[in-house]
Design a protein around this motif. Structure first.
Motif, PDB file in Angstrom:
ATOM      1  N   LEU A 496       0.762  -1.226  -0.168  1.00 30.92           N
ATOM      2  CA  LEU A 496       0.048  -0.119  -0.030  1.00 30.92           C
ATOM      3  C   LEU A 496       0.915   1.276  -0.103  1.00 30.92           C
ATOM      4  O   LEU A 496       1.710   1.513   0.929  1.00 30.92           O
ATOM      5  CB  LEU A 496      -0.944   0.022   1.129  1.00 30.92           C
ATOM      6  CG  LEU A 496      -1.957   1.124   1.297  1.00 30.92           C
ATOM      7  CD1 LEU A 496      -3.200   0.875   0.065  1.00 30.92           C
ATOM      8  CD2 LEU A 496      -2.635   1.041   2.739  1.00 30.92           C
ATOM      9  N   PRO A 497       0.502   2.167  -0.841  1.00 36.20           N
ATOM     10  CA  PRO A 497       1.587   3.528  -0.933  1.00 36.20           C
ATOM     11  C   PRO A 497       0.913   4.359   0.005  1.00 36.20           C
ATOM     12  O   PRO A 497      -0.256   4.042   0.469  1.00 36.20           O
ATOM     13  CB  PRO A 497       1.238   3.937  -2.361  1.00 36.20           C
ATOM     14  CG  PRO A 497      -0.052   3.407  -2.757  1.00 36.20           C
ATOM     15  CD  PRO A 497      -0.288   1.996  -2.152  1.00 36.20           C
ATOM     16  N   ASP A 498       1.551   5.785   0.448  1.00 37.27           N
ATOM     17  CA  ASP A 498       0.944   6.676   1.517  1.00 37.27           C
ATOM     18  C   ASP A 498      -0.082   7.094   0.949  1.00 37.27           C
ATOM     19  O   ASP A 498      -0.839   7.387   1.550  1.00 37.27           O
ATOM     20  CB  ASP A 498       2.363   7.502   1.701  1.00 37.27           C
ATOM     21  CG  ASP A 498       3.409   6.745   2.328  1.00 37.27           C
ATOM     22  OD1 ASP A 498       3.158   5.925   3.010  1.00 37.27           O
ATOM     23  OD2 ASP A 498       4.610   7.343   2.345  1.00 37.27           O
ATOM     24  N   GLN A 499      -0.101   7.177  -0.549  1.00 38.09           N
ATOM     25  CA  GLN A 499      -1.511   7.961  -1.097  1.00 38.09           C
ATOM     26  C   GLN A 499      -1.949   6.992  -2.118  1.00 38.09           C
ATOM     27  O   GLN A 499      -1.910   7.148  -3.213  1.00 38.09           O
ATOM     28  CB  GLN A 499      -1.114   9.145  -1.708  1.00 38.09           C
ATOM     29  CG  GLN A 499      -0.500  10.361  -0.811  1.00 38.09           C
ATOM     30  CD  GLN A 499      -1.761  10.960   0.143  1.00 38.09           C
ATOM     31  OE1 GLN A 499      -1.489  10.937   1.322  1.00 38.09           O
ATOM     32  NE2 GLN A 499      -2.761  10.958  -0.428  1.00 38.09           N
ATOM     33  N   PRO A 500      -2.818   6.083  -1.685  1.00 40.51           N
ATOM     34  CA  PRO A 500      -3.273   4.909  -2.529  1.00 40.51           C
ATOM     35  C   PRO A 500      -4.498   5.763  -3.104  1.00 40.51           C
ATOM     36  O   PRO A 500      -5.200   6.566  -2.814  1.00 40.51           O
ATOM     37  CB  PRO A 500      -3.992   4.248  -1.629  1.00 40.51           C
ATOM     38  CG  PRO A 500      -4.123   4.631  -0.253  1.00 40.51           C
ATOM     39  CD  PRO A 500      -3.226   5.690  -0.128  1.00 40.51           C
ATOM     40  N   PRO A 501      -4.745   5.195  -4.293  1.00 42.77           N
ATOM     41  CA  PRO A 501      -5.883   5.552  -5.553  1.00 42.77           C
ATOM     42  C   PRO A 501      -7.053   5.498  -4.786  1.00 42.77           C
ATOM     43  O   PRO A 501      -7.577   4.364  -4.007  1.00 42.77           O
ATOM     44  CB  PRO A 501      -5.655   4.606  -6.635  1.00 42.77           C
ATOM     45  CG  PRO A 501      -4.481   4.172  -6.793  1.00 42.77           C
ATOM     46  CD  PRO A 501      -4.051   4.090  -5.144  1.00 42.77           C
ATOM     47  N   ALA A 502      -8.144   6.268  -4.904  1.00 43.77           N
ATOM     48  CA  ALA A 502      -9.524   6.088  -4.209  1.00 43.77           C
ATOM     49  C   ALA A 502     -10.122   4.724  -4.990  1.00 43.77           C
ATOM     50  O   ALA A 502      -9.825   4.270  -6.135  1.00 43.77           O
ATOM     51  CB  ALA A 502     -10.379   7.373  -4.865  1.00 43.77           C
ATOM     52  N   GLY A 503     -10.681   4.238  -3.950  1.00 45.54           N
ATOM     53  CA  GLY A 503     -11.443   2.916  -4.301  1.00 45.54           C
ATOM     54  C   GLY A 503     -10.421   1.733  -3.894  1.00 45.54           C
ATOM     55  O   GLY A 503     -10.929   0.429  -3.857  1.00 45.54           O
ATOM     56  N   THR A 504      -8.955   1.964  -3.540  1.00 44.07           N
ATOM     57  CA  THR A 504      -8.488   0.683  -2.929  1.00 44.07           C
ATOM     58  C   THR A 504      -8.823   0.219  -1.906  1.00 44.07           C
ATOM     59  O   THR A 504      -9.159   0.917  -0.934  1.00 44.07           O
ATOM     60  CB  THR A 504      -6.885   1.404  -2.776  1.00 44.07           C
ATOM     61  OG1 THR A 504      -6.422   2.027  -3.885  1.00 44.07           O
ATOM     62  CG2 THR A 504      -5.835   0.157  -2.169  1.00 44.07           C
ATOM     63  N   ALA A 505      -8.833  -1.223  -1.643  1.00 46.43           N
ATOM     64  CA  ALA A 505      -9.242  -1.906  -0.247  1.00 46.43           C
ATOM     65  C   ALA A 505      -8.210  -2.041   0.703  1.00 46.43           C
ATOM     66  O   ALA A 505      -7.033  -2.557   0.130  1.00 46.43           O
ATOM     67  CB  ALA A 505      -9.665  -3.218  -0.741  1.00 46.43           C
ATOM     68  N   VAL A 506      -8.435  -1.553   1.649  1.00 42.65           N
ATOM     69  CA  VAL A 506      -7.393  -1.508   2.814  1.00 42.65           C
ATOM     70  C   VAL A 506      -8.077  -2.493   3.910  1.00 42.65           C
ATOM     71  O   VAL A 506      -8.902  -2.036   4.554  1.00 42.65           O
ATOM     72  CB  VAL A 506      -6.866  -0.135   3.243  1.00 42.65           C
ATOM     73  CG1 VAL A 506      -5.790  -0.186   4.453  1.00 42.65           C
ATOM     74  CG2 VAL A 506      -6.649   0.843   2.302  1.00 42.65           C
ATOM     75  N   ILE A 507      -7.173  -3.392   4.611  1.00 41.50           N
ATOM     76  CA  ILE A 507      -7.241  -4.402   5.821  1.00 41.50           C
ATOM     77  C   ILE A 507      -7.073  -3.187   6.887  1.00 41.50           C
ATOM     78  O   ILE A 507      -5.763  -3.176   7.127  1.00 41.50           O
ATOM     79  CB  ILE A 507      -6.704  -5.654   5.356  1.00 41.50           C
ATOM     80  CG1 ILE A 507      -7.276  -6.231   4.258  1.00 41.50           C
ATOM     81  CG2 ILE A 507      -7.036  -6.519   6.722  1.00 41.50           C
ATOM     82  CD1 ILE A 507      -6.509  -7.539   3.982  1.00 41.50           C
ATOM     83  N   THR A 508      -7.908  -3.588   8.016  1.00 40.93           N
ATOM     84  CA  THR A 508      -7.455  -2.898   9.372  1.00 40.93           C
ATOM     85  C   THR A 508      -7.778  -3.775  10.195  1.00 40.93           C
ATOM     86  O   THR A 508      -8.835  -4.777  10.044  1.00 40.93           O
ATOM     87  CB  THR A 508      -8.422  -1.576   9.578  1.00 40.93           C
ATOM     88  OG1 THR A 508      -9.811  -1.884   9.423  1.00 40.93           O
ATOM     89  CG2 THR A 508      -8.033  -0.507   8.272  1.00 40.93           C
ATOM     90  N   TYR A 509      -7.158  -3.852  11.652  1.00 39.74           N
ATOM     91  CA  TYR A 509      -7.552  -4.828  12.655  1.00 39.74           C
ATOM     92  C   TYR A 509      -7.535  -4.204  13.975  1.00 39.74           C
ATOM     93  O   TYR A 509      -6.680  -3.155  14.188  1.00 39.74           O
ATOM     94  CB  TYR A 509      -6.414  -5.806  12.527  1.00 39.74           C
ATOM     95  CG  TYR A 509      -6.548  -6.715  13.539  1.00 39.74           C
ATOM     96  CD1 TYR A 509      -7.651  -7.360  14.123  1.00 39.74           C
ATOM     97  CD2 TYR A 509      -5.364  -7.151  14.543  1.00 39.74           C
ATOM     98  CE1 TYR A 509      -7.767  -8.064  15.135  1.00 39.74           C
ATOM     99  CE2 TYR A 509      -5.634  -8.073  15.348  1.00 39.74           C
ATOM    100  CZ  TYR A 509      -6.715  -8.533  15.852  1.00 39.74           C
ATOM    101  OH  TYR A 509      -7.006  -9.424  16.883  1.00 39.74           O
ATOM    102  N   GLN A 510      -8.627  -3.949  14.356  1.00 35.13           N
ATOM    103  CA  GLN A 510      -8.930  -3.319  15.583  1.00 35.13           C
ATOM    104  C   GLN A 510      -8.682  -4.197  16.874  1.00 35.13           C
ATOM    105  O   GLN A 510      -9.510  -5.365  16.855  1.00 35.13           O
ATOM    106  CB  GLN A 510     -10.048  -2.482  15.961  1.00 35.13           C
ATOM    107  CG  GLN A 510     -10.379  -1.177  15.118  1.00 35.13           C
ATOM    108  CD  GLN A 510     -10.644  -1.798  13.612  1.00 35.13           C
ATOM    109  OE1 GLN A 510     -11.430  -2.449  13.419  1.00 35.13           O
ATOM    110  NE2 GLN A 510      -9.952  -1.268  12.749  1.00 35.13           N
ATOM    111  N   ARG A 511      -7.685  -3.982  17.907  1.00 41.24           N
ATOM    112  CA  ARG A 511      -7.542  -5.198  18.696  1.00 41.24           C
ATOM    113  C   ARG A 511      -8.671  -4.916  20.017  1.00 41.24           C
ATOM    114  O   ARG A 511      -8.682  -3.853  20.327  1.00 41.24           O
ATOM    115  CB  ARG A 511      -6.180  -5.036  19.448  1.00 41.24           C
ATOM    116  CG  ARG A 511      -5.059  -5.379  18.222  1.00 41.24           C
ATOM    117  CD  ARG A 511      -3.656  -5.393  18.957  1.00 41.24           C
ATOM    118  NE  ARG A 511      -2.779  -5.471  17.817  1.00 41.24           N
ATOM    119  CZ  ARG A 511      -2.323  -6.729  17.278  1.00 41.24           C
ATOM    120  NH1 ARG A 511      -2.733  -7.692  17.823  1.00 41.24           N
ATOM    121  NH2 ARG A 511      -1.390  -6.742  16.242  1.00 41.24           N
TER     122      ARG A 511
END
Length: 511
Positions: A496-511
């Motif tokens: 993932l780049p610092d400024q990803p294109p709009a619509g890029t899927a990003v995985i997040t994890y909240q502990r």
């Protein structure tokens, strides 16, 4: 959670510009001949200089002087004469934001001659000059902001570094330069009438004694009355090196910029005992030197917590000086004057004068293209008589200069080294060197955090989420939204780049 906020004063420079204005300066002078003698104006020139400026009630008042020079014929119409006179002016310019004067403001007004006219009437010369006035004020400004945040854990910081320029020293000085030049016997000069000069800065040196020295060359052109058959008016060109030391109030800084201008020229020629002829010139030179300091400021751009209380901030967008422009550049320009129908035809082109008027400018790839109008004046002889005549015309021009200056800077055009070629009886080609002088400062803006406080954070769902990047969002914004450490976002999304294109899927994890 107790966060320690570290504050600092960000030292910047605020530049405030006044709205440009045009004024007309008028005066008159008596001609030496009788009231009934015919008088004809051949050419009128003027130079404007500003002696001071003052900020009063949201206005910058500029005071200065206009020096007029006129070439004319009177009575004996085949003889060229000269007259010099001056007029003072004062004018108030409105500041763009209309605010009060910042403390310790440095006022810098400028005056430029746009056009000059002269008319002979009842034994007098009526003179008029149209001036363009600009001004700016620069003052130090201190902004108290949060520089960093320290805590045992759970704080995510985003820093920013800005390069700030400030005036740290300045000085001005005026000197009288004298030089003597030999004049060729071939020219058969009887009298020196008038001279114009331009100063070109070539180097600036700083000394340990708090003084700075500017060096350069003065290009001087003089016009003379002559007994040469068919040449009642001749001109000569000369150069004068100059070196002027200026005391600076403050430090030498990291870089020095200078502006030198010729405020007056006096010339006189006389014959020596051996029959040779010399011209003595006195040039009044004014120089202004500014020392600029450059520093990097690292301040807090954004902050959030990943646990415990959430952080809320207040920001302020400020402008700061980020660069300086101080350049000179030359470009050749060629144009053709077409005499009006019915005007006496040209036999001998004696001298030509060019005044470039800038109307538009654009910059691209290290080049500035200037467009405008050239006011042309031709002094010439015709087949019909020995009387000296003159003609005026305006022609459009375009010139390209190798410079980093832009339309937002203060741009001034002057012309010199005029060469003439009579193409036909009603067409004369003008060739000249046009000089661009550019001065200005670059201003940038930055958002700084002025206040920060903590408050209980709303509850968040724990687990793995899939988030689609919205337009304009970066990885930092996503981490802040989910209160997740930036390092974890990047670990879960290694490509993932610092400024990803709009619509890029990003995985997040909240502990």
């Amino acid at each position: 959670m107790e966060i320690e906020w570290m504050r600092e004063n960000m030292e910047t420079e605020q530049v405030i510009a006044a709205k440009p204005s045009q004024i007309t300066v008028e005066t008159e002078a008596a001609l030496p001949g009788g009231l009934r003698e015919e008088a004809r104006v051949l050419y009128a020139d003027a130079a404007a200089s500003v002696s001071g400026g003052e900020w009063t009630g949201g206005r910058i008042t500029a005071d200065g002087k206009v020096i007029f020079h006129v070439l004319y014929a009177q009575g004996d119409m085949d003889r060229v004469r000269a007259l010099e006179t001056s007029a003072d002016f004062a004018h108030a310019l409105t500041v763009e934001d209309g605010g009060g004067a910042p403390g310790a403001a440095r006022i810098r007004p400028r005056a430029e001659v746009v056009s000059v006219s002269a008319k002979a009437f009842n034994g007098r010369l009526l003179l008029k000059a149209l001036l363009s006035l600009t001004a700016e004020a620069a003052a130090p400004r201190t902004v108290n902001c949060i520089q960093s945040a320290a805590e045992e854990g759970g704080v995510q910081r985003l820093d920013q570094t800005v390069t700030v320029e400030r005036t740290v020293g300045e000085g001005e000085g005026q000197t009288l330069l004298r030089e003597e030049f030999s004049l060729s016997d071939v020219l058969q000069i009887t009298e020196t009438l008038y001279a114009a000069a331009q100063a070109q800065v070539e180097d600036i040196l700083g000394g340990a004694d708090g003084r700075a020295t500017v060096t350069g060359t003065i290009r001087l052109e003089a016009w003379h009355a002559s007994d040469m058959p068919g040449r009642p008016l001749v001109n000569t060109r000369h150069t004068m090196p100059f070196e002027q030391a200026v005391n600076l109030s403050g430090a030498l800084g990291d870089a020095l910029t200078a502006r030198s201008e010729v405020r007056d020229v006096a010339v006189l020629s006389q014959e020596n005992e051996d029959g040779s002829r010399v011209m003595r010139a006195e040039v009044q030179l004014y120089s202004e030197i500014t020392a600029v300091g450059t520093g990097e400021e690292t301040i807090l751009r954004d902050v959030f917590t990943t646990q415990g209380d959430a952080v809320s901030t207040q920001t302020e967008t400020i402008s700061y000086r980020s660069g300086t422009v101080n350049e000179q550049s030359d470009a050749p320009v060629r144009t053709v004057m077409i005499l009006e129908g019915g005007a006496p035809r040209v036999k001998t082109a004696l001298s030509g004068f060019v005044r470039p008027i800038l109307t538009a400018a654009r910059s691209e790839n290290g080049q500035l293209t200037a467009e405008g109008v050239m006011e042309l004046t031709l002094i010439y002889l015709t087949d019909d008589s020995d009387a000296v005549l003159s003609a005026q015309a305006e022609t459009p021009f375009r010139a390209a200069f190798a410079t980093a200056a832009g339309p937002e800077d203060h741009l001034q055009l002057t012309a010199g080294e005029v060469e003439l070629s009579a193409l036909t009886g009603d067409r004369v080609e003008f060739r000249c060197q046009v000089r661009l002088s550019a001065e200005g400062v670059r201003q940038s803006t930055v958002a700084v955090i002025t206040q920060a406080e903590t408050a209980p954070a709303p509850a968040q769902e724990k687990g793995i989420s899939l988030y689609y990047v919205q337009p304009g969002e970066g990885v930092w914004d996503i981490a802040k939204r989910y209160r997740t450490p930036l390092s974890e976002i990047k670990a879960l999304n290694p490509q993932l780049p610092d400024q990803p294109p709009a619509g890029t899927a990003v995985i997040t994890y909240q502990r």
